[in-house]
Design a protein around this motif. Sequence first.
Motif, short mmCIF file in Angstrom:
data_model
loop_
_atom_site.label_atom_id
_atom_site.label_comp_id
_atom_site.label_asym_id
_atom_site.label_seq_id
_atom_site.Cartn_x
_atom_site.Cartn_y
_atom_site.Cartn_z
N TYR A 50 70.59 57.34 -22.85
CA TYR A 50 69.49 58.11 -22.28
C TYR A 50 68.51 58.47 -23.39
O TYR A 50 68.91 58.78 -24.51
CB TYR A 50 69.99 59.40 -21.62
CG TYR A 50 71.05 59.19 -20.56
CD1 TYR A 50 70.71 59.04 -19.22
CD2 TYR A 50 72.40 59.13 -20.91
CE1 TYR A 50 71.67 58.85 -18.25
CE2 TYR A 50 73.37 58.94 -19.94
CZ TYR A 50 73.00 58.80 -18.62
OH TYR A 50 73.96 58.60 -17.67
N LYS A 79 66.34 60.26 -19.60
CA LYS A 79 66.12 59.14 -18.68
C LYS A 79 66.96 57.93 -19.12
O LYS A 79 67.04 57.61 -20.30
CB LYS A 79 64.64 58.74 -18.66
CG LYS A 79 63.68 59.90 -18.38
CD LYS A 79 63.85 60.44 -16.98
CE LYS A 79 62.81 61.51 -16.67
NZ LYS A 79 62.94 62.69 -17.55
N SER A 80 67.57 57.26 -18.14
CA SER A 80 68.26 56.01 -18.42
C SER A 80 67.23 54.87 -18.37
O SER A 80 66.05 55.09 -18.12
CB SER A 80 69.37 55.79 -17.41
OG SER A 80 68.84 55.74 -16.09
N ALA A 102 62.64 54.21 -19.54
CA ALA A 102 62.58 55.42 -20.36
C ALA A 102 61.86 55.18 -21.68
O ALA A 102 61.47 56.13 -22.35
CB ALA A 102 64.00 55.95 -20.61
N ASN A 137 71.54 63.24 -12.49
CA ASN A 137 71.51 61.81 -12.77
C ASN A 137 72.13 61.08 -11.57
O ASN A 137 73.32 60.82 -11.53
CB ASN A 137 72.28 61.50 -14.05
CG ASN A 137 72.19 60.03 -14.43
OD1 ASN A 137 71.12 59.43 -14.39
ND2 ASN A 137 73.31 59.44 -14.79
#
Length: 812
Positions: A178, A182-183, A232, A721
Amino acid sequence: MKRVILIALVIQCVGLSHLWGQVTTPNTSQQRIKHVSESGSRPKSKETKTIRGKIIDETGEPITGATISIPETTVGTVSNQNGLFQLSIPAGTQSLTISFIGYATQEVAPESQMKITLHPDTTQINQVDVVAQQPNVQVTAAKTTIYPSLSPTTSSGSAYSVLKNLPGVIINSDGSLYLNGKSGVKILVDGKNSYLSGTDLVNYLMSLPASSLKKIDLITHPSAKYEAAGNAGIIDISTQKTNAVGYNLNVNTNYEKGKYGRANNNVAFGYRQNKWNANGMYGYYQGSNYVDLTITRDFPATATEPLTFFDQDSYRKRENRSHYFNLGVDFYATPKTTLGMTVRGSSTNNKENGTLHSVFHTLTTSNDSTIQSLTNNDANRKNLTSSLYIQHQIDSLGKEISASANGLYYSANETQFHQDVMSRTSGPSSEDVSQALKDGSIKMYSGRADLVYPINHQWRFDAGAKSDIVNINDGANYENRQNGQWITDPGLSTMFNYRENINALYVSGKMQKKPWTAELGLRVENTNVEAGSVSQSYTNYFPNLLLSWQLPNTNALNLTYDKRIDRPNYHDLNPFVYVFDGYTYEQGNTGLKPQFTNRFIFSYTIRKAYKLSLFYTNTTQAIIKSYFIQPGTKRVLVMPTNMSSHHSYGIQGDAAQLALTKWWKTSLHTQLAQDNYQWMENGSTLRNEGWSFQAGLQNRISLPWGWSGEVSGFYNSRMANGQIDVLPTWQVSGGIQKSLFHRKATLSIFSNDWFHSNHTRIKGVITGGHVTTNEFDDHTVLGVSFTWHFKKGADVKKVKDKKGIDSKRISL
């Protein structure tokens, strides 16, 4: 494919017609140029010529006070606050020396108009004067750059431990990654894709020593030149490359001890003579890690069964051994043309031995049934990449054309053994024994051509073409032991054959006319996929925009927009099943679709050291790891799926090198974000949303007797998530560093995760039931690193890293 190659040839032809446009010279009436002309050795020549140019750093920002001089003379000048300079030199002058403290000195041929990029000199980072001048973090509107060698906690260990210690970056033992919560993060090594995901990525990063790293770019706004993947953003890890005449040899040994020990030893060399330059490294990593995982689940009551609870405690020890090497050779055919090749490879053996203890119980029974599980996995992986490239500098203003051909061969052979013994409070016990034999290979080929064409100091045009071809052939044979014989399990055994071809074109233009900077780019990618009997083709357009309004004192207001795509990585597409135990399976999803993201960022930057940003992202068909209860069983299936959408917005702040005192400087990263996930389940729309907060702090301290120290840490709050919530985690680490033997050696002592607080905890709802997990690994360590520098020669002109395969998402 033919069209892409034809367009690439057209781009090269355009690049060679370099007489296009007039060069705009700096307004000398608005600058004060200092000429050094004291008595001393000065070239004797009646004829002189005037040269003009600009000195910038890697981010494109002007460098004030850089020295431009003729070697072995007193003729020279310095760049002004805009990085501009003007100098009169004898007509027969063959070379100029460009230098600035904290940056590698360059020797270049003089031309009437010049644009020179200086690179930080990380080979001398332990000198007191350099540390005092060069920050270890630089911030711009498009990216944040970290120099690991300038920090005791990130100059030791492996690339994996370095990423673990970076604020805003989360990487787990399963390879989930991440960036700023964010992934969908793309990892490059020297501008090339790492090709790996999952545990393969973790093993590779563990084998890459931190001492070999030059810098890490956290790119939140990639230009059109980069592949459009990376929802991301992009993490680009650049390794060290020496360019000194003569030889350079660095020997590094590193050892760290937590519950288990890990050693990473490597030797790196560089040699340059006349037109040849060679760099290389060999490293050997050996160490053990562990994963201690506890899981608690509850299964809702049905008409025939009461509310049931499932508690599991597993412990897996991982032993890793790997050899890693890289070799690069450059041939400077002319002062403007470079030919080169690189080869990079690794061979890894991974063993994993684990035990699992699982218990089923209800509200009225303390122990309904117990499962004791044993797992043994043995995997061998080989990875070899190569690249051939040519780079031609058209003029010193920065016009350049380059082309490369790249290849990859990756293979994996793995044996998995699993045994379950179930004991019941009533009834007989049972035993299930299974094994899986997996093998596969990936072959990739790529070619690209790029044109960089500054028309003058204000206008620039870029264009390029690229084509990738991927072939994957995997097989998995699952067997169950029955009456002493191994019987094939047709329900789990499978083959995976996959073909992919991505063709891309990009164009971008940049205008710099104070106080405005504008950059507009467009990338077009055509994707062709064959997976078994299913084939598909689609073409997507990816625009990006950057507008910047320059304010006094190098401050700026910036607005960026880009559209990104994340295709499923090969591990997520692979239908193979990984058996943790009889009640936990993980499997790929051949029906995964790409996810698309639109992202807006409005930021205010101050002197490449501070940034305050507002951001908004909207992702459709978001690829998220999801959890299901298989009908009629209590088995949990973990599988990536496409959710309906993911919206995120918030505020982010970065501050680099805040000088609290003369001996204490600090860097800070913070983010407050709202995430909203939506998906369909059993005909109903479900949602998971919430606010999250991240904070990271890095304190650099000057200590007595030439030592430098650091104390750093971070905190990540609860974060939504997909179906689950990632619960809060935090860490404090530190280290000290000193140069020895007249700066020929560097000693670092470091300690990570002092309170053993950096562990991964999640909770969520699975088909009406609840689940919580808590995972620890061997991250609390004390370590020491020692590097000896052998050097003979002087720094000369640096050569840009070549960009190769910005390709895919490989894991077998």
